[in-house]
Design an enzyme around this catalytic site. Sequence first.
Site, PDB file in Angstrom:
ATOM      1  N   ASN A 105     -50.990  27.742-104.846  1.00  0.00           N
ATOM      2  CA  ASN A 105     -52.328  27.169-105.519  1.00  0.00           C
ATOM      3  C   ASN A 105     -52.591  27.601-105.363  1.00  0.00           C
ATOM      4  O   ASN A 105     -54.213  27.656-106.420  1.00  0.00           O
ATOM      5  CB  ASN A 105     -52.541  26.089-104.302  1.00  0.00           C
ATOM      6  CG  ASN A 105     -52.003  24.404-104.313  1.00  0.00           C
ATOM      7  OD1 ASN A 105     -51.446  24.605-106.068  1.00  0.00           O
ATOM      8  ND2 ASN A 105     -50.538  24.474-103.950  1.00  0.00           N
ATOM      9  N   HIS A 187     -58.638  17.287 -96.128  1.00  0.00           N
ATOM     10  CA  HIS A 187     -57.758  15.898 -97.141  1.00  0.00           C
ATOM     11  C   HIS A 187     -56.645  16.721 -96.513  1.00  0.00           C
ATOM     12  O   HIS A 187     -56.080  16.691 -97.171  1.00  0.00           O
ATOM     13  CB  HIS A 187     -58.003  16.117 -97.593  1.00  0.00           C
ATOM     14  CG  HIS A 187     -57.032  14.901 -98.774  1.00  0.00           C
ATOM     15  ND1 HIS A 187     -57.396  13.409 -98.524  1.00  0.00           N
ATOM     16  CD2 HIS A 187     -56.031  15.056 -99.288  1.00  0.00           C
ATOM     17  CE1 HIS A 187     -56.034  13.106 -99.024  1.00  0.00           C
ATOM     18  NE2 HIS A 187     -55.392  13.969-100.219  1.00  0.00           N
TER      19      HIS A 187
END
Length: 334
Positions: A105, A187
């Site tokens: 990512n 998160h």
Amino acid sequence: MSEPIRVLVTGAAGQIAYSLLYSIGNGSVFGKDQPIILVLLDITPMMGVLDGVLMELQDCALPLLQDVIATDKEEVAFKDLDVAVLVGSMPRREGMERKDLLKANVKIFKSQGAALEKYAKKSVKVIVVGNPANTNCLTASKSAPSIPKENFSCLTRLDHNRAKSQIALKLGVTADDVKNVIIWGNHSSTQYPDVNHAKVKLQGKEVGVYEALKDDSWLKGEFITTVQQRGAAVIKARKLSSAMSAAKAISDHIRDIWFGTPEGEFVSMGVISDGNSYGVPDDLLYSFPVVIKNKTWKFVEGLPINDFSREKMDLTAKELTEEKETAFEFLSSA
């Protein structure tokens, strides 16, 4: 009618985008008098699917959609953007270490950050959804140094909405009757859903959630783990990750950036931690309670933090620091 705004959604052939695009196109995010040029980006192998999404958006015959552009090229997708919603990311595959996920990512969000830097307006608002969202957001921001850090945020509104709804279900009220829950931190499963400052409307009066529930052990135990693990529970049941609820949370998040938060209410979003008064280290992308006015967020200041909260807030900050360090190793070599 206002001038059209250019809105990019990445990962546009995926299932979150499929639930999100109609809300953006029908005016429920940016308002009923805001025309939109919608840009859809995905990877080359997904272009066939993306064409189908494009056809469906055309078939919706939405009056606010001035144009829809589907592309696999960053130089097309990021040009002159007002808003970028970065949903696409490398999903975690079975047996994949978090470190491998971060590495894959970092590459994506470094590239997209550089494209924002090169092609987008400097006033662009960037919302990162693709996981690990906080660190992906920080990576994109670092790769776009001329866009203000404050313009980058990541989605923790889904966790916020989950916390709201758990309290509402427990008290037998609607989610709208619950306000000012907080999601602190990452998160991930270390996030801390905090209702010490939350209020609930009962028989026309606002009452603190702790006072209303009178069940501290549930609030400090099962409530927290339910919210932390809700995403995994949805995957287990549905065999797919949250899409409808994620799209609704993205809509809420962007609408609040665009129109501001209601008086007396705050929301949770992942933002740059610089200058916070809660002892969270600077230069982390951490979820805080914020209020928003004129498209600008501010930390909610001065909330008292008890020892229980402090420990949970520090734990998630530690995880984010470790993620950041790993990501930045890859960033310098990528």
